[in-house]
Enzyme design. Structure first.
Site, PDB file in Angstrom:
ATOM      1  N   THR A  86       0.828  -1.218   0.000  1.00  0.00           N
ATOM      2  CA  THR A  86       0.000   0.000   0.000  1.00  0.00           C
ATOM      3  C   THR A  86       0.858   1.262   0.000  1.00  0.00           C
ATOM      4  O   THR A  86       0.508   2.267  -0.627  1.00  0.00           O
ATOM      5  CB  THR A  86      -0.912  -0.005   1.243  1.00  0.00           C
TER       6      THR A  86
ATOM      7  N   SER B 190       1.365  -7.440  -1.311  1.00  0.00           N
ATOM      8  CA  SER B 190       1.989  -8.518  -0.527  1.00  0.00           C
ATOM      9  C   SER B 190       1.149  -9.793  -0.509  1.00  0.00           C
ATOM     10  O   SER B 190       1.655 -10.866  -0.183  1.00  0.00           O
ATOM     11  CB  SER B 190       2.293  -8.053   0.897  1.00  0.00           C
TER      12      SER B 190
ATOM     13  N   THR C 206       1.188  -4.790   4.160  1.00  0.00           N
ATOM     14  CA  THR C 206       0.969  -5.183   5.554  1.00  0.00           C
ATOM     15  C   THR C 206       0.361  -6.577   5.698  1.00  0.00           C
ATOM     16  O   THR C 206       0.527  -7.215   6.738  1.00  0.00           O
ATOM     17  CB  THR C 206       0.039  -4.175   6.260  1.00  0.00           C
TER      18      THR C 206
END
Lengths: 162, 162, 162, 162
Positions: free
Chosen positions: A11, A53, A82
């Site tokens: 992000t 991710s 994250t």
């Protein structure tokens, strides 16, 4: 010797594509952030990948580990999505020894007005300079050991597992 | 126990008065910044004064030292104008023992678009958690010992004196 | 009498959901924008719907037309997604007579740093005050008559069809 | 033919000098704002001066009037400090005939986070395209005739004098 910064996407570096309304990756904003923070720590930035991710494979993690081992620096920051940050932390902990590796990221893209990215970067740089060798996650103003961290999917906040 | 944050003013918290074009102080923006950074460290914020650090007197510094000694927390962050930050650090080093005190600030007001304040706050929080007792200045992504720091007036950058 | 502002959604009011990385609608940011622009035109804001304009149905357009006809004001601004803005303009032109109706929106959400929304709103308010009765699209600093406008999907720019 | 934009300074283009804490002028941000607004109106930007409007002399106003008369365009926007904007409007009204001249500015510098400048520019561009020849002030979402406008020093808001 300075700090190595590896960019993997997440992000942190996402942008808004105004033609189709999708988020996407272009270049990293790391240099702009370091300039805004008036950073004077010697850093070496390298983009390893620019991915979400959730799409990171073990081959990608192998590549990150290899780069951490190979690079000259003993203090390393990795920007990372994250969602699987704690998973990559575990992977790296098995492979990278005798270096201080700090994974960080953002809940809101840096390009959007109210991102936590600049705050997280400031703390990650500080933790990389002061923590003993090991693999850590730096989010929410805190640092977590690789073997004691998870992202709470309900709240978006990182917390201990134990 | 969490981190104590003392507010003393400085560029960090300055605002633009659109009626007369002057910079002035209203309230601190510390809570907004901690929220933007999604901070989860337990902090206690107290505003001691809201002044330009060029106008800070030794009585003011005495008050800050007293508050550092009195408070329960052993990890303390002080927001401070950059012009006399190193002077206050020296003063505190003589008075405050066995606590980790980190002074930080900003070159650009937080309310202006491109401030370094959020970055500095992130690093100050991290340094406060990881550095041994002592008095430090956290600026430019770095930390400096109280007896080895000055602001370079030509460049606006903090540097070692030795 | 002031200007009526109808909110229908579109990129203008989209927000980033940090828990799932999706864009979504919460409340309109119209009041915040008018305050930032220090607007002193008397306005009455009403949210009719909060939808992506690709999902807008003819029933939705019928509702918007009805509201334009019913309201007291003769100057009306409608925030609207850009993808079907010209389609809604055509629809309204057939139904709403003797009023100045200006549709506007944004290519970038207002909540993101570099939005065109504030600029578009400033121009829409000015066009609503100065153009004769009719239905217009205000984007890119220009105004377009309802029967001579389309969004160029390749460039994201509004242009004449003739 | 497009719109001529003359830059004269004012709060609109002020920046913060982080070395001495003073506001100052460097370059105009007009091009950046037009790009952010995705403006497609043909404009020609020329910087005539970069001054605080309290320091504007009648020689300066004479120069502005001369440039308005000389330029090819019949639609002109002038960025100007708010303090003497209405005074310059009166001066120009006596000299410049048969052109639509719109003065605008900002209460908060564009470089600071929450400026009204982008909103004012959007409205000024729209008013320049739609108002008949004459000299106007565009602020607070409104337009004012040169002979019926003043800045209220207590509120910072423009209002009619009559």
């Amino acid at each position: 010797m300075g700090i190595r910064i590896f960019i993997t996407g997440g992000t942190f570096d996402k942008e808004y594509n105004e033609l189709n309304g999708q988020l996407y990756f272009k270049d990293t904003h790391m240099s702009d952030l370091l300039e805004m923070g008036r950073n004077r720590i010697d850093v070496e930035i390298r983009t390893l990948m620019m991915i979400d991710s959730l799409e990171m494979t073990n081959e990608d993690r192998e590549l990150i580990a290899h780069q951490c081992i190979q690079c000259e620096e003993n203090q390393i920051i990795i920007t990372h999505g994250t969602d699987t940050m704690s998973l990559t932390a575990k992977w790296l902990a098995e492979k990278v020894k005798n270096k201080t590796v700090v994974l960080t990221g953002a809940m809101i893209p840096i390009k959007f007005g109210s991102s936590d990215g600049l705050f997280n970067l400031g703390s990650a740089l500080a933790f990389a300079q002061t923590l003993p060798p090991g693999v850590y996650v730096a989010m929410n103003g805190r640092y977590f050991h690789w073997d004691n961290v998870r992202k709470n999917r309900q709240t978006g906040v990182f917390e201990e597992t134990k």
